[in-house]
Write an enzyme that holds these catalytic residues in place. Structure first.
Site, PDB file in Angstrom:
ATOM      1  CB  SER A 105      -0.875   0.038   1.261  1.00  0.00           C
ATOM      2  OG  SER A 105      -1.712  -1.078   1.344  1.00  0.00           O
ATOM      3  CB  ILE A 116      -6.678   8.149  -0.363  1.00  0.00           C
ATOM      4  CG1 ILE A 116      -7.704   9.277  -0.238  1.00  0.00           C
ATOM      5  CG2 ILE A 116      -7.012   7.185  -1.497  1.00  0.00           C
ATOM      6  CD1 ILE A 116      -9.106   8.852   0.154  1.00  0.00           C
ATOM      7  CD  GLU A 117      -4.323   0.809   2.903  1.00  0.00           C
ATOM      8  OE1 GLU A 117      -3.656  -0.230   2.919  1.00  0.00           O
ATOM      9  OE2 GLU A 117      -5.193   1.084   3.764  1.00  0.00           O
ATOM     10  CB  VAL A 118      -3.778   3.415  -3.939  1.00  0.00           C
ATOM     11  CG1 VAL A 118      -3.822   2.580  -5.215  1.00  0.00           C
ATOM     12  CG2 VAL A 118      -4.706   4.606  -4.051  1.00  0.00           C
TER      13      VAL A 118
END
Length: 126
Positions: A105, A116-118
């Site tokens: 992540s 926001i974590e992608v």
């Protein structure tokens, strides 16, 4: 009983600013629904946007969301794009545990300081 998440709602200070950010940085698609409300869609889900106080049943504050999104592209590609859009990555890539396995992540904030974590899956449970 529950099969998946249909949508989530985040409280923002400026809906148009949020639409611009999410469509530019994460390539989410802006949509309009019931009574002119606005959202961002991706896959079979969407993020509904609301102003503080717009929904009396919701007591969320601006900047209180913490969302993990899974990328269909390599995380390095996402990182390059996000940085080219002028967004600072706060942390990552780091190894984490996702809903169905191990993920890698990155983290950044949207204009309202929502986290926001992608993530990209690196292994899944069988």
């Amino acid at each position: 009983m529950i099969s998946h998440i249909d949508h989530i709602v985040i409280t923002v200070a400026d809906i148009e600013r949020s639409i611009e950010f999410y469509s530019r940085v994460l390539k989410l698609k802006p949509v309009v629904f019931g009574n002119g409300r606005k959202a961002l869609s991706f896959g079979q889900q969407k993020i509904n946007l609301q102003l503080l106080g717009q929904e009396s049943r919701n007591r969320a504050a601006v900047g209180s969301a913490d969302i993990c999104l899974i990328t269909s592209e390599p995380l390095t590609t996402v990182m390059d794009h996000i940085q080219k859009e002028g967004v600072s990555i706060l942390e990552g890539p780091v190894d984490k545990s996702g809903a169905v396995g191990q993920i890698q992540s990155i983290y950044f904030n949207d204009p309202d300081d929502n986290l926001i974590e992608v993530s990209e899956y690196i292994s899944t449970k069988c």
